[in-house]
Every structure is written in structure tokens, then in C-alpha cells.
Write an enzyme that holds these catalytic residues in place. Structure first.
Site, PDB file in Angstrom:
ATOM      1  CB  CYS A   2     -50.472  17.838  20.590  1.00 38.98           C
ATOM      2  SG  CYS A   2     -51.959  17.225  21.382  1.00 38.98           S
ATOM      3  NE  ARG A  28     -45.534  15.647  17.845  1.00 36.56           N
ATOM      4  CZ  ARG A  28     -44.798  14.774  18.507  1.00 36.56           C
ATOM      5  NH1 ARG A  28     -43.877  14.086  17.866  1.00 36.56           N
ATOM      6  NH2 ARG A  28     -44.965  14.579  19.788  1.00 36.56           N
ATOM      7  CD1 TRP A  74     -54.157  12.034  19.113  1.00 36.86           C
ATOM      8  CD2 TRP A  74     -54.510  12.346  16.947  1.00 36.86           C
ATOM      9  NE1 TRP A  74     -54.598  10.855  18.590  1.00 36.86           N
ATOM     10  CE2 TRP A  74     -54.823  11.014  17.275  1.00 36.86           C
ATOM     11  CE3 TRP A  74     -54.666  12.774  15.629  1.00 36.86           C
ATOM     12  CZ2 TRP A  74     -55.270  10.100  16.318  1.00 36.86           C
ATOM     13  CZ3 TRP A  74     -55.111  11.864  14.689  1.00 36.86           C
ATOM     14  CH2 TRP A  74     -55.400  10.544  15.037  1.00 36.86           C
ATOM     15  CG  ASN A 100     -47.458  16.412  23.031  1.00 35.06           C
ATOM     16  OD1 ASN A 100     -48.471  15.736  23.106  1.00 35.06           O
ATOM     17  ND2 ASN A 100     -46.369  15.990  22.428  1.00 35.06           N
ATOM     18  N   GLY A 101     -49.343  16.091  25.922  1.00 34.92           N
ATOM     19  CA  GLY A 101     -49.282  15.136  27.029  1.00 34.92           C
ATOM     20  C   GLY A 101     -50.592  15.126  27.794  1.00 34.92           C
ATOM     21  CD  GLU A 493     -51.576  -7.280  12.850  1.00 35.64           C
ATOM     22  OE1 GLU A 493     -52.639  -7.567  12.283  1.00 35.64           O
ATOM     23  OE2 GLU A 493     -50.973  -6.212  12.639  1.00 35.64           O
ATOM     24  CE  LYS A 497     -49.279  -5.361  10.104  1.00 38.29           C
ATOM     25  NZ  LYS A 497     -50.249  -4.433  10.558  1.00 38.29           N
ATOM     26  CD  GLU A 500     -50.339  -4.184   6.231  1.00 35.72           C
ATOM     27  OE1 GLU A 500     -50.368  -4.330   7.455  1.00 35.72           O
ATOM     28  OE2 GLU A 500     -51.095  -3.414   5.629  1.00 35.72           O
ATOM     29  CG  HIS A 516     -57.680 -30.147  10.490  1.00 32.73           C
ATOM     30  ND1 HIS A 516     -58.136 -31.438  10.649  1.00 32.73           N
ATOM     31  CD2 HIS A 516     -57.469 -29.681  11.749  1.00 32.73           C
ATOM     32  CE1 HIS A 516     -58.218 -31.738  11.933  1.00 32.73           C
ATOM     33  NE2 HIS A 516     -57.803 -30.675  12.627  1.00 32.73           N
ATOM     34  CE  LYS A 615     -52.415   4.305   9.759  1.00 35.15           C
ATOM     35  NZ  LYS A 615     -51.809   3.041  10.208  1.00 35.15           N
TER      36      LYS A 615
HETATM   37  O1  M6R Z   1     -58.681   2.216  10.816  1.00 38.39           O
HETATM   38  P1  M6R Z   1     -59.074   0.778  11.015  1.00 38.39           P
HETATM   39  O2  M6R Z   1     -58.450   0.178  12.214  1.00 38.39           O
HETATM   40  O3  M6R Z   1     -60.547   0.589  11.001  1.00 38.39           O
HETATM   41  O4  M6R Z   1     -58.503   0.035   9.747  1.00 38.39           O
HETATM   42  C1  M6R Z   1     -58.830  -1.302   9.493  1.00 38.39           C
HETATM   43  C2  M6R Z   1     -57.867  -1.909   8.515  1.00 38.39           C
HETATM   44  O5  M6R Z   1     -57.971  -1.264   7.276  1.00 38.39           O
HETATM   45  C3  M6R Z   1     -56.431  -1.790   9.032  1.00 38.39           C
HETATM   46  O6  M6R Z   1     -56.311  -2.385  10.286  1.00 38.39           O
HETATM   47  C4  M6R Z   1     -55.444  -2.476   8.084  1.00 38.39           C
HETATM   48  O7  M6R Z   1     -55.704  -3.839   8.047  1.00 38.39           O
HETATM   49  C5  M6R Z   1     -54.047  -2.193   8.563  1.00 38.39           C
HETATM   50  N1  M6R Z   1     -53.581  -0.945   8.020  1.00 38.39           N
HETATM   51  C6  M6R Z   1     -53.108  -3.267   8.236  1.00 38.39           C
HETATM   52  O8  M6R Z   1     -51.846  -3.019   8.756  1.00 38.39           O
END
Ligand code: M6R
Length: 620
Positions: A2, A28, A74, A100-101, A493, A497, A500, A516, A615
Site C-alpha cells: 500500500c 503501489r 492494495w 502498510n504491512g 522462463e 525473459k 521479451e 532431438h 502488463k
Molecule cells: O497476469 P498473468 O500472470 O495472468 O499474465 C500472464 C502473462 O501475460 C504474463 O505472465 C506474461 O507472460 C509476463 N508479463 C511475461 O513476463
């Protein structure tokens, strides 16, 4: 997570300062907001929704006062409603508190207060604080002593700010949750303002236009002053017209240095980090701690995930996208290890999956709780008669509301589009879920490793060689990531990363799959990041795969705890502390996050907002 703001200044400016500060803290948390100002009586206005909703509500009110506090929430305890929005008040309406906390002993305190006749109006842990202050005031304490005594009864993490009717001061305390003071104002009076700790002032702040601020983060008041004092755990502050005084737990004055921030106000939301993503990578120890807080007991080797512990599913299907899908792959492995049949589906492909069998549970892993593909899969699962669970970061999100159950990962808001700390928190929460629902296996070892995770992650953040490795391979043609078992999702992952945020080609593979097909792509220009932890049969096999790429001249970067022989075949090593295999996956991922971040930074990419990405993906 928060956001808190507090201000003591001119009566005609304080409210504006608070609302402005809240708008700067919205990153936040943004499910509800509120303010309280002191005069003879307290004036309060709070509202579910974003800051704009609060602004509109304030138009219909006349609030004024020279001292005030504000909060953007939050949710952690209770849904985002007007009642649960901060500030919270006592029975008399003379005390208002923002927090907050997480107050860990709030239930015990609340039970005691209710038995003593206090009435509670919210589901929050915070509300115990104003009632505790009320009791102390009723017993004859002055406001500062009353707040001090109330705070002394709290266990857990808190940044707290309090105002009391009839007192033109803001009282604040911190423990394990950030709080920073701002000294002076933008009118020039800051030059004359006394530094906190002196306990002195000219006694006429309002007349001079002099002001003091406090907040969870500097951006809240950075537009008014660049002079700041960072409170430490256990410290207590009083902001008033007389100045700004900081004391320790026993009430002794602490001489605090006044720092000058040299950040552009535009950038201060990143707390000095170049990017939100880097800040969020560094927030992982705290995020993991928050996820575990109050849920694990090392003494009894037990996990408490509330009612979820009673789910006892006979089978589990996970649905998720992107990073959350990788977390789901990891979660499914944990359940299978405990003997529960578990499968993972890309949410967008769930329509083609076999129907859940018997008393199956369908788990949607989703940071935002708003991803359209995941919501659609969860709705399909419900239609097929399955029970549903959302593992999410967002209280009040669609997934949390629509599923039968929700498990919150408590990572706090993540601003960078690339998921970083939320992945670590998802893995942590899925461990809790697996331990809480299956109650089998080496619970004690896993819990001990989870408790160590924050400090192990911190060690990596402090010592990582990732930036130098990024420099070496910034011009590579592409990047491969390999791992087995729990390190397979980490390899995926790592590649996601890299793709993207660097816009470079990257692929993650199960280490055994390389031969393979993908091995044809491996050259001296394609570094292979091999995640190898432990020294079991899986690690030995992965070392074999590393030898295969090394024989094709590919540079090898081993992400390892040094237990296997992989270092012999590696050109570079990214160390992770030795720990339980489940925790090792979280640690290896931190190293890979840092490599991708530094490659992207060296390439000058738009790290926080990568091209074409959002996002929260709310379309299928
Ligand atoms: O909000 P979500 O976790 O459902 O989002 C799923 C994906 O869009 C998300 O994990 C996306 O792959 C990441 N932003 C990648 O870093």
C-alpha cells in the site's frame, strides 16, 4: 503493498498535498484510497476505487486541517470496499490510522478489543490500531504516548501514520515496511527547516509555509522537497508545527542524517533504480517474505493456507499463460511428487484438454487475475463441474472473485511488464499450496529452505556476475536455456525473459530434448545457459547434455550450486547458494533475470514497457 502519505503544513494546502501524494503512490496499490485531516475533530474521506474516485468524493466534502494522512490500498485483509479503505478509526472517531504491512497478531488483539466493547467496521488487520490508541487515550495518555504504546503491542510488519483530533501532529512508526520523511517545502522555507532529531522548529510552520511530509516512498512528496530522512525499523516520528522529531523505541531522540535526493521527480517511483524491473528484481526477498508471513511454522513443520488446506484434490489441472504458465509447470511437478495427478495447460489451449476427473481442482495461476485466456479457461472448468482456485497477486481481481477459492501470492504491485518478483512469489505460494494440501514428503526441509529463500536471493543480488556475462554475450545471435525437472520451467522462463525485454531470439528446452533437434542451431555464437543444481541423476544427465553443446563450441554459462561437475565444462558460472531443489529453482531464476535485464539495458531496450506487450492481457 500500500502507499502512505502524511503532511503537516498550511491548512489550505495539506489536503492537496495528500491527494497529490496518493496519485504518485498509486503504483503501489490502487483498489481504494482515503485521507484524514485534523482540526478540533477529525475529517475523513475514503473510497473504494482509484484516486480519481476519491477526488470526486472529496468535491462533495469540506475537509480541512493542517495535519493529515492518506493511503492508497492494495488489499490483503478483506476485499476492496469503502469500509476496508484506510484511514481506519476508533469508536469515538477521534483517531485515524493508515497502515502498510501485515499485523500478525491482529486477531488476538481484535478479540481482546471486541470483548472490551470496541466495535469494528472493517475486515482489516489495521483497524486494531486506532482502537488500541483509543484505549490509551481513555487511560489518560497524551496522543504521542498513546500511539507509542499501541505500536508496542503490534507484531508483524508495519509502516503506520496516525492523527488524533485536537492534535496538529502526525505520529508515525515503522517496522519492516518503508517510511521516509520529507523536510521543508518548495517555497524556500526548506532552507530554514530544522533537521529531524533536533526536536526544534520555529513553532509556526503554517505561517511560514513550512511543511513536513512522510510517505512510503519519496515520489509522494518529491515535488515539494528533495530533503529526506529514511526511518529505520523500530523508529518513531512526530511531525508537527514545531518540527520533525525522530526517536527510538524507548523514546530517545535519534539524530538522523538529512539526505538530498538527486533523482528527477519523474523517476523517483523507481526508488533510484533505472527501471521498475530492476527494482522489482531487487524486491524479491521482501516479496517472498510477505508470501510466507504467517503461513509457515518452522517449529512444527506446518503450513497454514487457511481453508485451502482442506481442499484435498484427487487431481489438479493448472491453467495459465506466459510466466504464470511456467510457474504452473513447476507447481504441477510439486503435486506429482506428492502423488497427486497434476497436469498443466496453456490457458488458451484449455478447450482441447481432457475434462477434469472426479473431484478435480482447476488452478488458474495469474498475477493480474485479469488475463482473458486464463479467465476463459477457468470459466470452462467451472462449466465442466470442477472446483476452481485462483493463485493470484490481485485481491478483488476477476479471477479471485469468480473462482471458488483464492490463494494470494502477496508480491505487491508489479509495474514492469516483464514478470519478475511475481514469478518468485508464485513459486513460493505454489510450494505452500503443495505442502498445505498434500502434507507429505520432506516438509521440514522444504520449509527451512523457504525460510532461507529471502536471504539466499539477497546473496545473489549482492554478488551476481550476471552483468559481466551480459556484457560478454550482448551481441550473441541467440540464447538457449536448458534444465531438467524443476529447472525445466526455469529454463523456459529464462528464455521468455530474454525474448521479451531484449527482442533477441531465445529458446528454453528440457535439457534432454536438445539432441532431438535444437542442437542443430547450436554454434559458437549461441551461448547456452545450463541450469544444473544438486548432484542427483538428473544433474548428471544435464551435465551430459552440457558436454554435447560444449563439443559443438557453444559457450556454456552454468547456473549452479557447485554440487555437480558442470563447472568443468562451463565458460562462466552464475552461482546459487546450495539449498533444497525446490528453492534452487527460484534462485537460478534470479540469476537469469539479471542476465536478461543487463543484456536489454546494454542494448538500450524499453525494459519496463517492451514493444507490443502489455502488463495485463485482457483479450483472447
Ligand atoms: O497476469 P498473468 O500472470 O495472468 O499474465 C500472464 C502473462 O501475460 C504474463 O505472465 C506474461 O507472460 C509476463 N508479463 C511475461 O513476463
Amino acid at each position: 503493498m500500500c502507499g502512505i502519505i502524511g503532511c503537516v503544513g498550511r491548512e489550505d494546502e495539506t489536503l492537496d498535498v495528500l491527494v497529490h501524494g496518493l496519485s504518485k503512490l498509486e503504483y503501489r496499490g490502487y483498489d481504494s484510497a482515503g485521507v484524514a485531516l485534523t482540526g478540533d475533530r477529525l475529517g475523513i474521506c475514503k473510497q473504494a476505487g482509484e484516486i480519481e474516485a476519491l477526488r470526486e468524493a472529496l468535491e462533495a466534502r469540506t475537509l480541512s486541517g493542517s495535519a493529515g494522512i492518506g493511503h492508497t490500498r492494495w488489499s490483503t485483509h478483506g476485499p476492496p470496499t469503502d469500509e476496508n479503505a484506510h484511514p481506519h478509526q476508533d469508536c469515538s472517531g477521534d483517531v485515524a490510522v493508515v497502515h502498510n504491512g501485515i499485523i500478525e497478531n491482529y486477531q488476538q488483539l481484535r478479540d481482546g478489543l471486541v470483548s472490551a466493547g470496541h466495535h469494528f467496521g472493517s475486515d482489516t488487520d489495521t483497524e486494531v490500531v486506532p482502537h488500541l490508541v483509543e484505549d490509551e487515550l481513555a487511560a489518560g495518555a497524551d496522543p504521542e504516548t498513546a500511539v507509542r504504546r499501541a505500536v508496542a503491542r503490534l507484531e508483524g510488519s508495519y509502516a503506520i501514520a496516525v492523527v488524533v483530533a485536537g492534535s496538529d501532529a502526525v505520529y508515525a512508526a515503522r517496522n519492516d515496511s518503508p517510511l521516509v520523511l520529507g523536510v521543508g517545502d518548495g517555497t524556500g522555507a526548506a532552507e530554514d527547516a530544522d533537521a529531524p532529531g533536533t526536536g526544534e522548529g520555529d513553532g509556526d510552520a503554517a505561517a511560514d509555509g513550512q511543511a513536513y511530509y512522510l510517505a512510503s516512498d519519496v515520489p509522494a512528496f518529491r515535488d515539494f522537497t528533495d530533503r529526506v530522512v529514511y526511518l529505520d525499523d523500530g523508529e518513531f516520528a512526530v511531525l508537527s508545527a514545531e518540527g520533525c522529531r525522530v526517536t527510538d523505541v524507548d523514546g530517545n531522540t535519534v539524530d538522523k542524517p538529512v539526505d538530498t535526493v538527486d533523482w528527477d521527480p519523474e523517476e523517483t517511483g523507481k526508488s533510484g533504480y533505472d527501471h521498475f524491473m530492476l527494482k522489482e528484481i531487487h524486491e524479491q526477498p521482501r516479496a517472498i517474505r510477505q508470501c510466507l508471513r504467517g503461513r509457515v511454522d518452522e517449529m512444527t513443520a506446518s503450513v497454514d493456507i487457511g481453508d485451502l488446506g482442506d481442499l484435498s484434490p484427487t487431481g489438479v489441472q493448472f491453467v495459465a499463460c506466459g510466466t504464470s504458465y511456467h510457474a504452473a509447470l513447476y507447481g504441477a511437478q510439486l503435486l506429482r511428487e506428492a502423488g497427486i495427478p497434476a497436469q498443466t495447460f496453456l490457458a488458451s489451449e484449455y478447450a482441447t484438454s481432457p475434462p477434469p476427473i472426479g473431484d478435480a481442482l482447476v488452478v488458474g495461476v495469474t498475477q493480474s487475475g485479469e488475463t482473458a485466456d486464463t479467465l476463459s479457461a477457468l470459466r470452462e472448468a467451472a462449466k465442466r463441474g470442477a472446483r476452481t482456485l485462483a493463485v493470484t497477486n490481485t485481491v478483488g481481481s476477476t479471477a479471485a472473485r469468480e473462482c471458488d477459492h483464492a490463494l494470494y501470492i502477496r508480491a505487491g504491485p508489479e509495474i514492469g511488464v516483464a514478470a519478475s518478483k511475481t514469478f518468485a512469489s508464485q513459486l513460493t505460494a505454489l510450494n505452500l499450496f503443495a505442502l498445505g494440501t498434500t502434507r507429505t514428503g520432506d516438509t521440514r526441509d522444504v520449509i527451512a529452505a523457504l525460510r532461507e529463500l529471502p536471504s539466499d536471493v539477497q546473496q545473489i543480488l549482492d554478488d551476481s556476475a550476471a552483468e559481466a556475462i551480459a556484457e560478454t554475450y550482448v551481441d550473441a545471435d541467440g540464447y538457449f536455456f536448458i534444465g531438467r525437472g524443476l529447472q525445466f520451467p526455469v529454463a523456459l522462463e529464462g528464455a521468455l525473459k530474454m525474448k521479451e525485454i531484449t527482442y533477441k531470439h531465445a529458446e528454453g528446452f528440457a535439457a534432454g530434448e536438445l539432441k532431438h533437434g535444437p542442437l542443430a542451431l547450436v554454434t559458437s555464437e549461441t551461448p547456452v545457459f545450463a541450469v544444473v543444481t544438486g548432484d542427483d541423476e538428473m544433474a548428471t544427465k544435464t551435465v551430459g547434455n552440457v558436454k554435447e553443446v560444449e563439443a559443438r563450441d557453444a559457450p556454456v554459462v552454468a547456473v549452479t550450486d557447485g554440487q555437480s561437475t558442470v563447472e568443468r565444462y562451463a565458460d562462466h558460472v552464475l552461482d546459487v547458494p546450495e539449498t533444497h531443489p525446490r528453492a534452487a529453482a527460484v534462485l537460478a531464476n534470479v540469476q537469469l533475470q539479471l542476465v536478461s535485464y543487463h543484456v536489454a539495458d546494454k542494448l538500450g531496450r524499453s525494459i519496463d514497457k517492451p514493444r507490443n506487450l502489455a502488463k495485463s492481457v485482457t483479450v483472447e
